[in-house]
Design an enzyme around this catalytic site. Structure first.
Site, PDB file in Angstrom:
ATOM      1  N   LYS A  14       8.791  -1.260   4.608  1.00 26.31           N
ATOM      2  CA  LYS A  14      10.071  -2.107   5.007  1.00 26.31           C
ATOM      3  C   LYS A  14      11.044  -0.952   4.526  1.00 26.31           C
ATOM      4  CE  LYS A  14       7.854  -5.140   3.746  1.00 26.31           C
ATOM      5  NZ  LYS A  14       6.723  -4.493   2.810  1.00 26.31           N
ATOM      6  N   ARG A  89       8.194 -14.427   5.689  1.00 23.51           N
ATOM      7  CA  ARG A  89       6.653 -14.362   5.601  1.00 23.51           C
ATOM      8  C   ARG A  89       6.034 -15.092   5.398  1.00 23.51           C
ATOM      9  NH1 ARG A  89       5.836  -9.610   0.392  1.00 23.51           N
ATOM     10  NH2 ARG A  89       8.401  -8.763   0.955  1.00 23.51           N
ATOM     11  N   ARG A 123       4.212   5.344  -5.723  1.00 26.02           N
ATOM     12  CA  ARG A 123       5.807   4.672  -5.292  1.00 26.02           C
ATOM     13  C   ARG A 123       6.778   4.855  -7.071  1.00 26.02           C
ATOM     14  NH1 ARG A 123       7.674  -0.795  -2.462  1.00 26.02           N
ATOM     15  NH2 ARG A 123       5.760  -1.206  -3.688  1.00 26.02           N
ATOM     16  N   ARG A 156       6.894  -0.381  -9.919  1.00 24.37           N
ATOM     17  CA  ARG A 156       6.454  -2.077 -10.274  1.00 24.37           C
ATOM     18  C   ARG A 156       5.817  -2.012 -10.817  1.00 24.37           C
ATOM     19  NH1 ARG A 156       8.643  -3.525  -4.355  1.00 24.37           N
ATOM     20  NH2 ARG A 156       6.731  -4.699  -4.886  1.00 24.37           N
ATOM     21  N   ARG A 167      -2.098  -8.184  -2.770  1.00 28.85           N
ATOM     22  CA  ARG A 167      -1.104  -8.148  -1.590  1.00 28.85           C
ATOM     23  C   ARG A 167      -1.262  -7.917  -0.687  1.00 28.85           C
ATOM     24  NH1 ARG A 167       2.453  -4.016  -5.065  1.00 28.85           N
ATOM     25  NH2 ARG A 167       3.617  -4.772  -2.563  1.00 28.85           N
TER      26      ARG A 167
HETATM   27  P1  AP5 Z   1       8.770   1.264   0.666  1.00 27.90           P
HETATM   28  O1  AP5 Z   1       9.397   1.362   1.570  1.00 27.90           O
HETATM   29  O2  AP5 Z   1       8.479   0.993  -0.904  1.00 27.90           O
HETATM   30  O3  AP5 Z   1       7.569   0.256   1.348  1.00 27.90           O
HETATM   31  P2  AP5 Z   1       7.774  -1.540   1.415  1.00 27.90           P
HETATM   32  O4  AP5 Z   1       6.820  -2.110   3.225  1.00 27.90           O
HETATM   33  O5  AP5 Z   1       8.806  -2.178   1.206  1.00 27.90           O
HETATM   34  O6  AP5 Z   1       6.816  -2.486   0.315  1.00 27.90           O
HETATM   35  P3  AP5 Z   1       7.021  -3.073  -0.589  1.00 27.90           P
HETATM   36  O7  AP5 Z   1       5.925  -3.113  -1.860  1.00 27.90           O
HETATM   37  O8  AP5 Z   1       8.194  -3.633  -1.340  1.00 27.90           O
HETATM   38  O9  AP5 Z   1       6.629  -4.314   0.261  1.00 27.90           O
HETATM   39  P4  AP5 Z   1       6.161  -5.676  -0.076  1.00 27.90           P
HETATM   40  O10 AP5 Z   1       6.317  -6.514   1.153  1.00 27.90           O
HETATM   41  O11 AP5 Z   1       4.942  -5.891  -0.559  1.00 27.90           O
HETATM   42  O12 AP5 Z   1       6.942  -6.062  -1.389  1.00 27.90           O
HETATM   43  P5  AP5 Z   1       8.429  -7.210  -1.738  1.00 27.90           P
HETATM   44  O13 AP5 Z   1       9.070  -5.798  -2.860  1.00 27.90           O
HETATM   45  O14 AP5 Z   1       9.085  -6.923  -0.403  1.00 27.90           O
HETATM   46  O15 AP5 Z   1       7.276   2.813   0.685  1.00 27.90           O
HETATM   47  C1  AP5 Z   1       6.555   1.940   0.067  1.00 27.90           C
HETATM   48  C2  AP5 Z   1       6.222   3.777  -1.048  1.00 27.90           C
HETATM   49  O16 AP5 Z   1       6.009   4.833   0.598  1.00 27.90           O
HETATM   50  C3  AP5 Z   1       7.303   4.144  -1.210  1.00 27.90           C
HETATM   51  O17 AP5 Z   1       7.387   5.163  -2.593  1.00 27.90           O
HETATM   52  C4  AP5 Z   1       7.621   5.572  -0.619  1.00 27.90           C
HETATM   53  O18 AP5 Z   1       8.388   6.341  -0.510  1.00 27.90           O
HETATM   54  C5  AP5 Z   1       6.516   5.892   0.377  1.00 27.90           C
HETATM   55  N1  AP5 Z   1       6.698   5.960   2.028  1.00 27.90           N
HETATM   56  C6  AP5 Z   1       7.836   5.210   3.130  1.00 27.90           C
HETATM   57  N2  AP5 Z   1       7.153   5.256   3.875  1.00 27.90           N
HETATM   58  C7  AP5 Z   1       6.175   6.283   3.890  1.00 27.90           C
HETATM   59  C8  AP5 Z   1       5.773   7.403   5.097  1.00 27.90           C
HETATM   60  N3  AP5 Z   1       6.546   6.785   5.973  1.00 27.90           N
HETATM   61  N4  AP5 Z   1       4.842   8.080   4.756  1.00 27.90           N
HETATM   62  C9  AP5 Z   1       4.759   8.672   3.981  1.00 27.90           C
HETATM   63  N5  AP5 Z   1       5.456   8.158   3.046  1.00 27.90           N
HETATM   64  C10 AP5 Z   1       6.072   6.721   2.638  1.00 27.90           C
HETATM   65  O19 AP5 Z   1       8.157  -8.454  -2.288  1.00 27.90           O
HETATM   66  C11 AP5 Z   1       7.165  -8.208  -3.489  1.00 27.90           C
HETATM   67  C12 AP5 Z   1       7.013  -9.616  -3.672  1.00 27.90           C
HETATM   68  O20 AP5 Z   1       7.404 -10.627  -4.055  1.00 27.90           O
HETATM   69  C13 AP5 Z   1       5.806 -10.292  -3.230  1.00 27.90           C
HETATM   70  O21 AP5 Z   1       4.416  -9.812  -3.556  1.00 27.90           O
HETATM   71  C14 AP5 Z   1       5.966 -11.885  -3.153  1.00 27.90           C
HETATM   72  O22 AP5 Z   1       5.675 -12.227  -4.799  1.00 27.90           O
HETATM   73  C15 AP5 Z   1       7.681 -11.252  -3.945  1.00 27.90           C
HETATM   74  N6  AP5 Z   1       8.146 -11.973  -2.338  1.00 27.90           N
HETATM   75  C16 AP5 Z   1       9.263 -10.694  -1.601  1.00 27.90           C
HETATM   76  N7  AP5 Z   1       9.375 -11.384  -0.627  1.00 27.90           N
HETATM   77  C17 AP5 Z   1       8.995 -12.957  -0.060  1.00 27.90           C
HETATM   78  C18 AP5 Z   1       8.821 -14.036   0.900  1.00 27.90           C
HETATM   79  N8  AP5 Z   1       9.685 -13.660   2.276  1.00 27.90           N
HETATM   80  N9  AP5 Z   1       8.078 -14.910   0.903  1.00 27.90           N
HETATM   81  C19 AP5 Z   1       7.509 -15.148  -0.422  1.00 27.90           C
HETATM   82  N10 AP5 Z   1       7.606 -13.952  -2.283  1.00 27.90           N
HETATM   83  C20 AP5 Z   1       8.271 -12.869  -1.587  1.00 27.90           C
END
Ligand code: AP5
Length: 213
Positions: A14, A89, A123, A156, A167
């Site tokens: 994402k 979410r 990552r 991270r 997660r």
């Molecule tokens: P990346 O682009 O970082 O993936 P992502 O989907 O953004 O993953 P996140 O882990 O950041 O999402 P998340 O939703 O768990 O965490 P967030 O920070 O939002 O890609 C991942 C890896 O894969 C990278 O190394 C990339 O290079 C690689 N990659 C990407 N595309 C690829 C491809 N096509 N092929 C191969 N490799 C690829 O949230 C963290 C925490 O915050 C949550 O756990 C929660 O506690 C809190 N939080 C966030 N939002 C909310 C909300 N709305 N409500 C409540 N709590 C929330």
């Protein structure tokens, strides 16, 4: 005006895609995870509370998250639209978003769950500008250094295998049910996330161009 949601399980890509779409369309990426990590870095009492959610992989409270988003989208750089990365979410968040605005398209990245664990473990993220890399699939030009701003890359805390699996479980229980909500609204497009980063991006651009046509 263009309003997009990048949707999908943890590590689906994402953030990677939201960053590329932001560059392509000149609208900001609004990542709830980044907003929460910034709050933690400021070391306020609220930051300390948020840290416990991030460390365990649990979702933060809806009212706090909705407030963060509503403050952010009211800033002037969002006048021509934005990309929501990681919001909504929960059904509560989705209902609040519906009251706030209508989005043009929800880009749902579909990837096999086991693949996601491998993406998490490899990552690396820039501690300064939040750019995202992968040691194998998207390495920086110089190991450990951000291409964009030259700062150091970090792993991270919530990318440890146990937390990643937690997660993923939370995604399945609390976030995946939103797909039905978006499908009913008619703005959901499934994206094959098993392709490389550029292949996924091309599908997203095509989906956006289709809704704008
Ligand atoms: P990346 O682009 O970082 O993936 P992502 O989907 O953004 O993953 P996140 O882990 O950041 O999402 P998340 O939703 O768990 O965490 P967030 O920070 O939002 O890609 C991942 C890896 O894969 C990278 O190394 C990339 O290079 C690689 N990659 C990407 N595309 C690829 C491809 N096509 N092929 C191969 N490799 C690829 O949230 C963290 C925490 O915050 C949550 O756990 C929660 O506690 C809190 N939080 C966030 N939002 C909310 C909300 N709305 N409500 C409540 N709590 C929330």
């Amino acid at each position: 005006m263009l309003k997009v949601i990048t949707f999908g399980p943890p590590n689906a890509g994402k953030g990677t895609q939201a960053q590329k779409l932001s560059e392509r369309y000149g609208i900001p990426q609004i990542a709830t995870g980044d907003l929460l990590r910034e709050a933690v870095a400021r070391q306020t009492p609220l930051g300390a509370e948020i840290k416990s959610y991030l460390d365990s992989g649990r979702l933060g409270p809806d009212d706090l998250i909705v407030q963060l988003i509503s403050d952010r989208v009211s800033k002037s750089d969002c006048a021509c639209g934005y990309i929501l990365d990681g919001f909504p979410r929960t059904m509560g968040q989705a209902q609040e978003l519906d009251k706030m605005t209508e989005v043009d398209v929800v880009l749902n990245i579909v990837v096999d769950m086991e693949e996601l664990v491998g993406r998490a473990i490899g990552r690396r993220t820039c501690g300064q500008c939040a750019a995202v890399y992968h040691v194998s699939f998207n390495p920086p030009k110089a190991p450990g250094v951000c291409d964009r701003c030259g700062s150091g890359l970090i792993q991270r805390d919530d990318d440890r295998e146990n937390t990643v699996r937690n997660r993923l479980r939370i995604y399945t229980e609390q976030t995946a049910p939103l797909l039905e909500h978006f499908r009913r609204k008619g703005n959901l497009v499934d994206i094959d996330g098993s392709k490389g980063i550029d292949g996924v991006f091309d599908q997203m651009v095509e989906a956006i161009e289709n809704v704008r046509a």
